[in-house]
Design an enzyme around this catalytic site. Structure first.
Site, short mmCIF file in Angstrom:
data_model
loop_
_atom_site.label_atom_id
_atom_site.label_comp_id
_atom_site.label_asym_id
_atom_site.label_seq_id
_atom_site.Cartn_x
_atom_site.Cartn_y
_atom_site.Cartn_z
N GLY A 11 13.12 15.49 -13.03
CA GLY A 11 11.71 15.21 -12.73
C GLY A 11 10.92 14.88 -13.97
CG LEU B 267 10.88 11.07 -12.00
CD1 LEU B 267 11.03 10.38 -10.65
CD2 LEU B 267 12.25 11.40 -12.57
CG HIS B 268 10.48 9.08 -18.84
ND1 HIS B 268 11.61 8.30 -19.01
CD2 HIS B 268 10.85 10.35 -19.17
CE1 HIS B 268 12.60 9.05 -19.44
NE2 HIS B 268 12.18 10.30 -19.54
CG HIS C 247 13.69 9.79 -15.44
ND1 HIS C 247 12.56 10.30 -16.06
CD2 HIS C 247 14.67 10.70 -15.67
CE1 HIS C 247 12.85 11.47 -16.61
NE2 HIS C 247 14.12 11.74 -16.41
N GLY D 64 21.69 8.19 -18.48
CA GLY D 64 21.16 7.48 -19.65
C GLY D 64 21.96 7.79 -20.91
CG ASP E 78 20.07 13.16 -22.33
OD1 ASP E 78 19.60 14.09 -22.99
OD2 ASP E 78 19.38 12.42 -21.59
CB VAL F 237 13.89 3.17 -21.37
CG1 VAL F 237 12.51 2.53 -21.24
CG2 VAL F 237 14.88 2.52 -20.41
CB SER G 167 10.49 15.00 -19.28
OG SER G 167 11.20 14.15 -18.40
NE ARG G 168 13.11 19.77 -23.50
CZ ARG G 168 14.27 19.72 -22.84
NH1 ARG G 168 14.99 18.61 -22.86
NH2 ARG G 168 14.71 20.76 -22.17
P1 AMP Z 1 16.53 14.31 -17.31
O1 AMP Z 1 15.49 14.26 -16.23
O2 AMP Z 1 16.00 14.52 -18.67
O3 AMP Z 1 17.67 15.23 -16.95
O4 AMP Z 1 17.17 12.86 -17.34
C1 AMP Z 1 17.75 12.31 -16.19
C2 AMP Z 1 18.56 11.09 -16.59
O5 AMP Z 1 17.69 10.14 -17.20
C3 AMP Z 1 19.65 11.42 -17.62
O6 AMP Z 1 20.81 10.69 -17.28
C4 AMP Z 1 19.04 10.94 -18.90
O7 AMP Z 1 20.00 10.55 -19.86
C5 AMP Z 1 18.24 9.74 -18.43
N1 AMP Z 1 17.20 9.41 -19.38
C6 AMP Z 1 16.25 10.23 -19.88
N2 AMP Z 1 15.48 9.59 -20.80
C7 AMP Z 1 15.97 8.34 -20.88
C8 AMP Z 1 15.61 7.18 -21.65
N3 AMP Z 1 14.61 7.19 -22.53
N4 AMP Z 1 16.34 6.06 -21.48
C9 AMP Z 1 17.37 6.04 -20.61
N5 AMP Z 1 17.75 7.08 -19.87
C10 AMP Z 1 17.07 8.22 -19.99
#
Ligand code: AMP
Length: 281
Positions: free
Chosen positions: A22, A24-25, A28, A138, A141, A167, A177-178
């Site tokens: 969640g 989301l940006h 995501h 993504g 990570d 991205v 998100s952080r």
């Molecule tokens: P999270 O909500 O942080 O667990 O991220 C969910 C998914 O979004 C994971 O597969 C992340 O690697 C991917 N993600 C997070 N930030 C980015 C970004 N800036 N660019 C591409 N993928 C991302």
């Protein structure tokens, strides 16, 4: 959720899945868009997984703008949103965890003990529930997605893991998100991660294959930002995540840096192609 995807599979449709926590940006949403191009139906999940947060980490203050998230996913035309409850994911007497050995112990795993055990466990559970043909992650990570690929291979899962590019904001900061935790001065300082990776990328493009030299560049640039406290800045093999001496195979420059109280990660992928080094920021 299981019924929905079972129906789709029975109709020979290609189920795509985007797991998230969640807040989301655009990072995501790029995963969702890619999934929508390659699959139908596409399901996204939002689950703030307590098992991947340490006791002194930011679970309690992690942003939870659920209504906005739902609006974004609706606008992006996902076919379904999976919003499980923590009690449902980890019911009373839950006791089975997944540990991907070796890869989970270094770097992020060393700084965040138990983190990847929580990640692997929840991703296995989500993949078992949704049983997608393709699941989208993504490269932001990088170690996480490598561990998930290993788990999928080791446990003979059917999902194919699709890795999507990082991205970034206009100034290079990787979306996260952080980033919402950063004050305005910290937000400016946070671009130091991108600037350090950019400097290493320029050296690699110019032909520098000595990873100690590249690492020195990372530390030198990061050292120029007084608000930055480096957790690690390393060049590792893209497959084993072990340190490398010379760049002869695909490698990552991996960064984890504290800006104030906020811990940020970012990376650069360096791939030898013939005599050249290709870089992806
Ligand atoms: P999270 O909500 O942080 O667990 O991220 C969910 C998914 O979004 C994971 O597969 C992340 O690697 C991917 N993600 C997070 N930030 C980015 C970004 N800036 N660019 C591409 N993928 C991302």
């Amino acid at each position: 959720m299981k019924e929905k995807t079972r129906e789709a599979r029975q109709e020979q449709r290609i189920v795509g899945f985007v797991p998230t926590m969640g807040a989301l940006h655009a990072g995501h949403m790029a995963l969702v868009e890619r999934a929508r191009r390659e699959c139908a139906p596409v399901f996204a999940s939002i689950f703030l997984n307590p098992a991947q947060f340490g006791p002194n980490e930011d679970l309690s203050r992690y942003p939870r703008p659920l209504e906005d998230d739902i609006d974004k996913l609706t606008a992006a035309k996902v076919d379904g949103l999976f919003l499980p409850d923590a009690k449902e994911v980890y019911p009373h007497r839950f006791s089975t965890y997944v540990h991907v050995e070796g890869l989970s112990e270094r770097l992020e795993g060393k700084s965040r003990p138990g983190h990847f055990r929580g990640v692997a466990t929840v991703v296995l559970k989500l993949l078992e529930i949704v049983q997608p043909r393709f699941a989208y992650f993504g490269r932001k990570d990088a170690q996480q997605v490598r561990i998930i690929q290993q788990m999928v291979c080791d446990l003979n899962l059917d999902a194919e893991i699709v890795v999507c590019p990082i991205v970034r904001e206009m100034d290079g900061l990787a979306m996260s998100s952080r980033n919402a935790y950063l004050g305005s001065e910290e937000r400016k300082a946070a671009t130091i991660l991108y600037r350090a990776l950019h400097a290493a990328a320029a050296e690699a493009k110019a032909g520098l294959r000595d990873s100690l030299e590249l690492q020195r560049t990372l530390h030198k640039v990061l050292g120029g930002e007084p608000r930055a406290r480096v957790d690690y800045a390393e060049i590792v093999d893209a497959d084993s995540f072990e340190p490398v001496v010379r760049l002869t195979r695909p490698a990552y420059a991996l960064l984890a840096v504290h800006i104030g109280k906020t811990r940020l990660i970012d990376n650069l992928l360096i791939t030898p192609v013939g005599d050249e080094l290709h870089v992806e920021l």
